[in-house]
Design an enzyme around this catalytic site. Sequence first.
Site, PDB file in Angstrom:
ATOM      1  CB  SER A  19     -25.107  27.603  -5.799  1.00  0.00           C
ATOM      2  OG  SER A  19     -24.691  27.268  -6.843  1.00  0.00           O
ATOM      3  CB  SER A  66     -20.034  31.479 -10.959  1.00  0.00           C
ATOM      4  OG  SER A  66     -19.650  30.009 -11.060  1.00  0.00           O
ATOM      5  CB  SER A  67     -20.569  27.867  -7.039  1.00  0.00           C
ATOM      6  OG  SER A  67     -20.326  27.341  -8.166  1.00  0.00           O
ATOM      7  CB  CYS A 104     -29.189  30.202  -9.353  1.00  0.00           C
ATOM      8  SG  CYS A 104     -28.249  29.000  -8.431  1.00  0.00           S
ATOM      9  CG  ASN A 106     -27.071  23.981  -7.746  1.00  0.00           C
ATOM     10  OD1 ASN A 106     -27.182  22.737  -7.477  1.00  0.00           O
ATOM     11  ND2 ASN A 106     -26.181  24.282  -8.763  1.00  0.00           N
ATOM     12  CB  SER A 314     -20.898  29.040 -14.301  1.00  0.00           C
ATOM     13  OG  SER A 314     -21.794  29.976 -13.704  1.00  0.00           O
ATOM     14  CG  HIS A 319     -20.296  24.874 -11.900  1.00  0.00           C
ATOM     15  ND1 HIS A 319     -20.526  23.988 -10.920  1.00  0.00           N
ATOM     16  CD2 HIS A 319     -20.900  25.827 -11.438  1.00  0.00           C
ATOM     17  CE1 HIS A 319     -21.467  24.329 -10.111  1.00  0.00           C
ATOM     18  NE2 HIS A 319     -21.623  25.594 -10.177  1.00  0.00           N
ATOM     19  CG  MET A 323     -23.780  26.375 -13.453  1.00  0.00           C
ATOM     20  SD  MET A 323     -22.347  25.523 -14.603  1.00  0.00           S
ATOM     21  CE  MET A 323     -22.932  26.163 -16.050  1.00  0.00           C
ATOM     22  N   GLY A 324     -27.503  23.996 -11.699  1.00  0.00           N
ATOM     23  CA  GLY A 324     -28.911  23.282 -11.818  1.00  0.00           C
ATOM     24  C   GLY A 324     -29.555  23.678 -13.037  1.00  0.00           C
TER      25      GLY A 324
END
Length: 401
Positions: A19, A66-67, A104, A106, A314, A319, A323-324
């Site tokens: 991200s 989203s990232s 988040c 990431n 996401s 994604h 996502m983290g």
Amino acid sequence: MAFAPQIRIPATYMRGGTSKGVFFRLDDLPERCRVPGEARDRLFLRVIGSPDPYAKHIDGMGGATSSTSKCVILSTSARPGHDVDYLYGQVAIDAAFVDWSGNCGNLSTAAGAFAIHAGLVDPARIPENGVCTVRLWQANIGRTIIAHVPVADGAVRETGDFELDGVTFPAAEIVLEFIDPADEGDGEGGGAMFPTGNLTDELDVPDSLVPGGRLTATLINAGIPTIFVNAVDLGYRGTELQDAINADADALFRFEALRIIGALRMGLIREAGEALRRQHTPKIAFVASPDAYTASSGKRVETGDIDLLVRALSMGKLHHAMMGTASVAIAAAAAVPGTLVNRAAGGGMRNAVRFGHPSGTLRVGAEAALVDGRWTVSKAIMSRSARVLMEGWVRVPADSF
């Protein structure tokens, strides 16, 4: 006619994991934006370039995904045992709102590095060479995250040979520990890690979404609230890449409808309309047993390379990697026998899994135990990397907020 000048605000543009986001020190924000509210939200919308009906973010710092449409605020923490307070805002792309409902994972990596870059960590705690343990209080969800940040000559070491699928270039490895990532509140069945008290639930859904009107799901709140379903129940293999889902408007509609049904069952929203203002949480993901596929980079992932397949959405789109926070949910669910994630990985007790995602693979771990009849996760662990991309000031029109 008078025109408002632009103002400049100290900011740092960082990559964290897969991200990117704009990072601020709380004290550097305009005074009325130092507290939650409309002014802060309007500022971040203008910084990112939202709402953008063209979905390009040409007039802002966002990347129209989203990232890459994210803002972060850090400040020195007054909470014992913590270095900084970390607050994360997911900025909508085509609507005028900022979602503060989750974290988040990431950018948690970048938050640890930024805390050192920005002088928010006591210099006495930073070694000249080695690893600095940065203790983050994640203010969105009220959880502790520990970032083990490599240091060289008293500063963050950003370059290295750690490779992360979904990121083009290698960098220095940062190990993240998510402490007690599951919600410990009271829930039906004796604990809100599984909000319904069940490892799997049968969701009643319209026949138009799933033939037969029933869908098995694992609903978990660890890292971030997540709805896991079986890929095969939706007609997928689990090897799909972004275009297979994101270019299919009917598929995106179906996933959002299922996400709303899961959010209602988890008690995260009271009626379906609330989901429009809660796009960041919960996530919805589909899982499958290992299978070979070619990742978006062209890298070949073989069946024996992974324990299971996971694809997650996401902000309404599949994604490009993972996502983290959803990785934390995967780790936690995989560690609990009987969940759909655990079954896809082959069942049994396990404290780590390597899963396949659209960009490649990722290994995550979790420490789970059955205590007084309910499952708890004391820690989830993963590796990421972070790097400063640009630092200086971000400029916004003074009448933006």
